[in-house]
Every structure is written in C-alpha cells, then in structure tokens.
Design a protein around this motif. Structure first.
Motif, PDB file in Angstrom:
ATOM      1  N   LEU A  83      35.559 -80.633 109.765  1.00 35.17           N
ATOM      2  CA  LEU A  83      36.177 -80.866 108.464  1.00 35.17           C
ATOM      3  C   LEU A  83      35.159 -81.002 107.344  1.00 35.17           C
ATOM      4  CD1 LEU A  83      39.030 -83.363 109.434  1.00 35.17           C
ATOM      5  CD2 LEU A  83      39.229 -80.928 108.936  1.00 35.17           C
ATOM      6  N   ALA A  84      33.883 -81.083 107.699  1.00 37.77           N
ATOM      7  CA  ALA A  84      32.841 -81.146 106.676  1.00 37.77           C
ATOM      8  C   ALA A  84      32.819 -79.882 105.822  1.00 37.77           C
ATOM      9  CB  ALA A  84      31.471 -81.359 107.331  1.00 37.77           C
ATOM     10  N   ALA A  85      33.435 -78.812 106.330  1.00 36.70           N
ATOM     11  CA  ALA A  85      33.519 -77.566 105.562  1.00 36.70           C
ATOM     12  C   ALA A  85      34.412 -77.714 104.335  1.00 36.70           C
ATOM     13  CB  ALA A  85      34.041 -76.433 106.449  1.00 36.70           C
ATOM     14  N   LEU A  86      35.239 -78.760 104.320  1.00 33.69           N
ATOM     15  CA  LEU A  86      36.141 -78.984 103.187  1.00 33.69           C
ATOM     16  C   LEU A  86      35.441 -79.860 102.160  1.00 33.69           C
ATOM     17  CD1 LEU A  86      39.488 -79.595 105.150  1.00 33.69           C
ATOM     18  CD2 LEU A  86      38.626 -77.453 104.163  1.00 33.69           C
ATOM     19  N   THR A  87      34.627 -79.237 101.342  1.00 35.10           N
ATOM     20  CA  THR A  87      33.886 -79.951 100.311  1.00 35.10           C
ATOM     21  C   THR A  87      34.740 -80.089  99.040  1.00 35.10           C
ATOM     22  OG1 THR A  87      32.964 -77.911  99.422  1.00 35.10           O
ATOM     23  CG2 THR A  87      31.750 -78.984 101.211  1.00 35.10           C
ATOM     24  N   SER A  88      34.211 -80.797  98.056  1.00 39.52           N
ATOM     25  CA  SER A  88      34.937 -80.972  96.794  1.00 39.52           C
ATOM     26  C   SER A  88      35.232 -79.630  96.132  1.00 39.52           C
ATOM     27  CB  SER A  88      34.119 -81.853  95.841  1.00 39.52           C
ATOM     28  OG  SER A  88      33.949 -83.146  96.377  1.00 39.52           O
ATOM     29  N   SER A  89      34.245 -78.737  96.109  1.00 41.11           N
ATOM     30  CA  SER A  89      34.469 -77.435  95.491  1.00 41.11           C
ATOM     31  C   SER A  89      35.479 -76.614  96.287  1.00 41.11           C
ATOM     32  CB  SER A  89      33.153 -76.665  95.370  1.00 41.11           C
ATOM     33  OG  SER A  89      32.568 -76.466  96.651  1.00 41.11           O
ATOM     34  N   THR A  90      35.428 -76.767  97.613  1.00 41.40           N
ATOM     35  CA  THR A  90      36.391 -76.060  98.459  1.00 41.40           C
ATOM     36  C   THR A  90      37.810 -76.523  98.172  1.00 41.40           C
ATOM     37  OG1 THR A  90      34.765 -75.753 100.224  1.00 41.40           O
ATOM     38  CG2 THR A  90      37.088 -75.579 100.828  1.00 41.40           C
ATOM     39  N   PHE A  91      37.990 -77.844  98.050  1.00 40.41           N
ATOM     40  CA  PHE A  91      39.312 -78.380  97.738  1.00 40.41           C
ATOM     41  C   PHE A  91      39.821 -77.818  96.416  1.00 40.41           C
ATOM     42  CE2 PHE A  91      38.666 -82.070 100.700  1.00 40.41           C
ATOM     43  CZ  PHE A  91      39.798 -81.821 101.473  1.00 40.41           C
ATOM     44  N   ALA A  92      38.937 -77.708  95.440  1.00 40.53           N
ATOM     45  CA  ALA A  92      39.350 -77.188  94.138  1.00 40.53           C
ATOM     46  C   ALA A  92      39.853 -75.755  94.267  1.00 40.53           C
ATOM     47  CB  ALA A  92      38.186 -77.265  93.154  1.00 40.53           C
ATOM     48  N   GLU A  93      39.138 -74.929  95.043  1.00 40.46           N
ATOM     49  CA  GLU A  93      39.547 -73.537  95.223  1.00 40.46           C
ATOM     50  C   GLU A  93      40.861 -73.441  95.988  1.00 40.46           C
ATOM     51  OE1 GLU A  93      36.355 -71.561  97.159  1.00 40.46           O
ATOM     52  OE2 GLU A  93      34.887 -72.033  95.603  1.00 40.46           O
ATOM     53  N   ILE A  94      40.962 -74.224  97.067  1.00 39.43           N
ATOM     54  CA  ILE A  94      42.173 -74.167  97.890  1.00 39.43           C
ATOM     55  C   ILE A  94      43.384 -74.660  97.111  1.00 39.43           C
ATOM     56  CG2 ILE A  94      43.310 -75.160  99.920  1.00 39.43           C
ATOM     57  CD1 ILE A  94      40.623 -75.128 101.326  1.00 39.43           C
ATOM     58  N   ASN A  95      43.206 -75.765  96.390  1.00 37.43           N
ATOM     59  CA  ASN A  95      44.325 -76.308  95.623  1.00 37.43           C
ATOM     60  C   ASN A  95      44.801 -75.324  94.569  1.00 37.43           C
ATOM     61  OD1 ASN A  95      44.606 -78.765  96.954  1.00 37.43           O
ATOM     62  ND2 ASN A  95      43.103 -79.789  95.657  1.00 37.43           N
ATOM     63  N   LEU A  96      43.860 -74.622  93.923  1.00 41.96           N
ATOM     64  CA  LEU A  96      44.234 -73.646  92.905  1.00 41.96           C
ATOM     65  C   LEU A  96      45.006 -72.488  93.527  1.00 41.96           C
ATOM     66  CD1 LEU A  96      44.141 -72.545  90.039  1.00 41.96           C
ATOM     67  CD2 LEU A  96      41.905 -71.535  90.567  1.00 41.96           C
ATOM     68  N   GLU A  97      44.501 -71.979  94.636  1.00 43.19           N
ATOM     69  CA  GLU A  97      45.176 -70.843  95.277  1.00 43.19           C
ATOM     70  C   GLU A  97      46.546 -71.245  95.808  1.00 43.19           C
ATOM     71  OE1 GLU A  97      44.356 -67.456  98.720  1.00 43.19           O
ATOM     72  OE2 GLU A  97      42.707 -68.714  97.978  1.00 43.19           O
ATOM     73  N   ALA A  98      46.632 -72.438  96.412  1.00 46.43           N
ATOM     74  CA  ALA A  98      47.928 -72.916  96.912  1.00 46.43           C
ATOM     75  C   ALA A  98      48.895 -73.138  95.760  1.00 46.43           C
ATOM     76  CB  ALA A  98      47.743 -74.203  97.705  1.00 46.43           C
ATOM     77  N   ALA A  99      48.388 -73.654  94.639  1.00 46.39           N
ATOM     78  CA  ALA A  99      49.246 -73.885  93.472  1.00 46.39           C
ATOM     79  C   ALA A  99      49.764 -72.566  92.916  1.00 46.39           C
ATOM     80  CB  ALA A  99      48.477 -74.647  92.397  1.00 46.39           C
ATOM     81  N   MET A 100      48.905 -71.539  92.869  1.00 47.87           N
ATOM     82  CA  MET A 100      49.336 -70.231  92.389  1.00 47.87           C
ATOM     83  C   MET A 100      50.407 -69.645  93.300  1.00 47.87           C
ATOM     84  SD  MET A 100      45.684 -68.557  91.258  1.00 47.87           S
ATOM     85  CE  MET A 100      46.434 -66.958  90.977  1.00 47.87           C
ATOM     86  N   TRP A 101      50.211 -69.809  94.594  1.00 49.18           N
ATOM     87  CA  TRP A 101      51.191 -69.306  95.569  1.00 49.18           C
ATOM     88  C   TRP A 101      52.528 -70.008  95.386  1.00 49.18           C
ATOM     89  CZ3 TRP A 101      54.020 -71.179  99.733  1.00 49.18           C
ATOM     90  CH2 TRP A 101      54.466 -70.238 100.661  1.00 49.18           C
TER      91      TRP A 101
END
Length: 436
Positions: free
Chosen positions: A411-429
């Motif tokens: 889970l260390a792969a889920l960094t702050s910047s990663t969360f920002a990207e994922i949240n944006l893409e999920a929000a767009m979807w």
C-alpha cells in the motif's frame, strides 16, 4: 427467436385490460435510413415504453440501455435489423460504460447525442471505441460550430437536422463535412423539397417522415430477478467452474432465454445455432455475460436502477476507486484489479437487498471468500483497500493508508500524489454517470 409484432400507431386508445397486458411487453422504435435511390440502408433504434409512437425519456442512459437489451436479448438482432445496421443513441454515461462493448461493432453505429459535453476525455473515449471497430455518428447537427470542426477528425458520420439548420448556411455545413470525407445524413426530411435539397447538397443518406415514421415493435417481457443476476456476477468474479455458472443459469429460465437469444443472434456470426446453456456460455464468454448481466440490472425499471440514486453513485465511485488503486498496488495483476472492483460493488449489496449486515447477503449470493472476507472482516489486502476506499468518502484516506501500509507494505504505492490522481479520475468517471 422472439416473436415480434409491429404495433399499429393509428389505433384507438387501449382499454384497461389491454393497458395491463402492456406491462408484460417490451417495445422498440425503428425508423429507416435510406440511400439516395430510396433503398434501405439502416435503422435508427428508438426508445419506446408503450405502443404510443412517442418517446418519454427521463434518463438518457436508461433509455439507451433498454434499447440495447431489447434488441440484443429480447427481440434479437436478426429480427430487429435484418441484414442492416442499427444506429443507437449514446449519452455520455453510456459511451463511458463498459456495457457498450456488448454491441457488436459490425452491426451497430454509436450515435452521440447533441447534449453530450465535448471535452478531451470524450474524444479519447470515442477514438478508443473507433479503434475497436465502432463507427461513430454525431446527432442533430445544425450549424458549422467550432465544436463540430474539432470533432470531425474523430467521427465517421454526421447527421444534420434539416428542421433546425439555417437553410442559407446549409451548403457550407455540408461542404465542410464532405471535405473531411465523412458520411452525411439528412435527418428530419419531411417534404419532397427537403429531399431534393439534401440530394443537391451531396447528402449520402436520408431519414425522416417523408420516407417513413418510426415503427413500434413489441415482444413479451422476460425480466430476470436481481438475486439471480447478482449470483451470476458473483460466480464470474470468483472464476467459478463452468458447471457452477451453468447450474445457476438453469435455475432462472428467463435469464437462460435471454442469453440464448443473445448468442443465437446474427451479431455473433456463429455458423451453428446454440442449443444448450453450456454452449451459450462458451459462445458468449464470461466477460460478455458479465457485461450483459450488468446491463440488465442497469436497464431494468424501478428497484433495479443501480445508477439513478445516491447509493448507486456511492457504489460506482467506491468500485472505481478500488480498481484504480489496485492498478497502482499490483500493476501486473489484471485479476487483482477485477477483484478490487467487485469488492467495491458487493461492499454495499446488503443495503441494496435490505439486509442489516453484509454477511447475510454475501452468504445468499455465494461470493468467493477472498472478496467476502474483505467485506465482512476487512481481511487481506482487499480488505485494507476497502477500508481506505471508505476513508476516502470521509476525507481520511491518507491517514488510513499510512496505518494500513505497516501491515501491507504494498500500500506504500498509494502516495499523496497518487491519491490525487486516482480521486480525480474516479470523480470524472462518477460525474460522467451523474451528468447523463
């Protein structure tokens, strides 16, 4: 093959008994698209909910899903289209939905509604669909706008609304479309003069009341139960043996009938007819069956409308977030991504089914332990990711990820910047689903 009737639309109002009978019927509109010499080239398939030849559409996505289900499963492609292609209206939500892949590209043309917001994600999605073999049409074009010019390289067909278009500007519009090598269709052709004008301007195909009003087709309804569809999805998610999926299908005759119609349709191009449940599963494939089952849930009325209420939106956002996070945690495992998405889907199924606790619902469905344990006990990496997904909904995900990464280093792969990207893409979807 389903028995299809063509409903007379000039008939007097139906009596109460006839109206009650209509509850058990499915309807579909079909309007011809013809060539310059009047030969039939294709049909536009239209949403209808009764023998009344008008569309009362409250939700574009559900209307499209109903058209697809009625054509592919209930009526059959061969009976509905014959050897011709079908044009199907597509709102933004359906364009981005995986269920669109249920349609065989060689038989269906995706018609982008004029209400769809044009932006880079939409263009990228259209390009991806075209690469899989789909042809894409723009609907109800009335002027040579900047948006049209930007979209022309990314589509195959332009349908021009003759009723709305400025007749003085129509030649320039037609010339610009033809200059890009696109097929030009004149729609809402209502008079001989309209037809003559469109021919003179070089239009390729024509559609409108001058040629024919839409026909209303009808057939008997076959509506599978929610429980059966959920059990099917659970079996597919668990990679259950073929025999397990076969037995589940055999418990639901309505589902079997629709599946057989799906794979027996000319859309699959099979050289032989399918005569058994096992042959149907092998012909369609589990991924296609999963899309089909989700579409049935999506298209059904009333309680089966997953994406028309806050719960459905929550399930969608959570599932998409988990799928995107799984791609970061284990980028080389497609199966893990599928399991993460299904964990999100089933994490709120107890609410959908009205049960107090998730374990009761999951026992009824018979979900694979890897996913059910993640939901009930928050066990394993999937359980940790579900905890993080829930924390996302409260705005506490970064702290949850830090704590859980001590137990699950991946889970260390889920960094702050990663969360920002994922949240944006999920929000767009999610927004794409809400906007339709």
């Amino acid at each position: 093959m389903a028995k299809i009737s063509i409903v007379r639309t000039d008939a007097p109002p139906v009596c109460e008994a006839r109206a009650e009978c209509e509850i058990d019927c499915l309807y579909l509109g079909r309007q011809p698209i013809v060539a310059r010499d009047g030969a039939l080239e294709a049909y536009e398939l239209l949403f209808r909910e009764s023998e009344v030849n008008r569309a009362f559409i409250c939700n574009d996505a559900r209307a499209t899903a109903r058209v697809v289900v009625n054509t592919m499963c209930s009526m059959g492609v061969a009976a509905t289209l014959g050897p011709h292609r079908g044009y199907v209206n597509m709102c933004r939500e359906m364009l981005f939905d995986d269920a669109v892949m249920l349609l065989p590209p060689e038989r269906f043309i995706l018609e982008v509604l004029e209400t769809v917001c044009v932006d880079p994600p939409l263009i990228e999605r259209i390009d991806r669909l075209r690469r899989t073999g789909f042809k894409v049409a723009l609907d109800d074009i009335s002027d040579l706008s900047d948006a049209l010019i930007a979209l022309l390289p990314h589509v195959d067909i332009v349908k021009v609304d003759l009723l709305s278009a400025d007749r003085e500007r129509l030649p320039a519009l037609a010339e610009a479309v033809k200059a890009h090598g696109k097929t030009l269709i004149a729609e809402k052709v209502e008079t001989r003069d309209d037809f003559a004008l469109a021919q003179a301007l070089g239009f390729d195909l024509f559609q409108g009341y001058f040629f024919a009003r839409p026909q209303v087709l009808s057939t008997r309804r076959g509506d599978p139960s929610r429980q059966s569809l959920l059990r099917m999805l659970a079996l597919i998610a668990s990679e259950a043996p073929l025999s397990g999926l076969e037995q589940e299908l055999k418990r639901s005759p309505d589902v079997v009938m629709q599946l057989l119609r799906l794979v027996n349709s000319s859309a699959y191009g099979l050289g032989r007819r399918i005569g058994s449940v096992r042959e149907a599963i092998l012909a369609a494939g589990t991924r296609q069956i999963a899309r089909w089952a989700q579409l049935l849930l999506y298209a059904s009325n009333g309680e089966l409308s997953w994406r028309s209420d806050p719960l459905a939106q929550l399930v969608g956002a959570r599932s998409r977030f988990m799928e995107l996070a799984a791609a970061r945690v284990r980028p080389d495992s497609e199966r893990f991504g599928d399991c993460a998405f299904m964990t999100g889907v089933f994490s709120l199924v107890h609410v959908l089914l009205g049960d107090a606790a998730p374990n009761t619902s999951l026992v009824q469905i018979g979900l694979v332990p890897e996913i059910s344990d993640a939901i009930v006990h928050r066990a394993g990496l999937l359980g940790a990711m579900l905890t993080i997904a829930e924390a996302v909904e409260r705005g506490e995900h970064e702290r949850a990820a830090r704590e859980l990464s001590r137990v699950h280093p991946e889970l260390a792969a889920l960094t702050s910047s990663t969360f920002a990207e994922i949240n944006l893409e999920a929000a767009m979807w999610t927004h794409a689903h809400e906007a339709a």
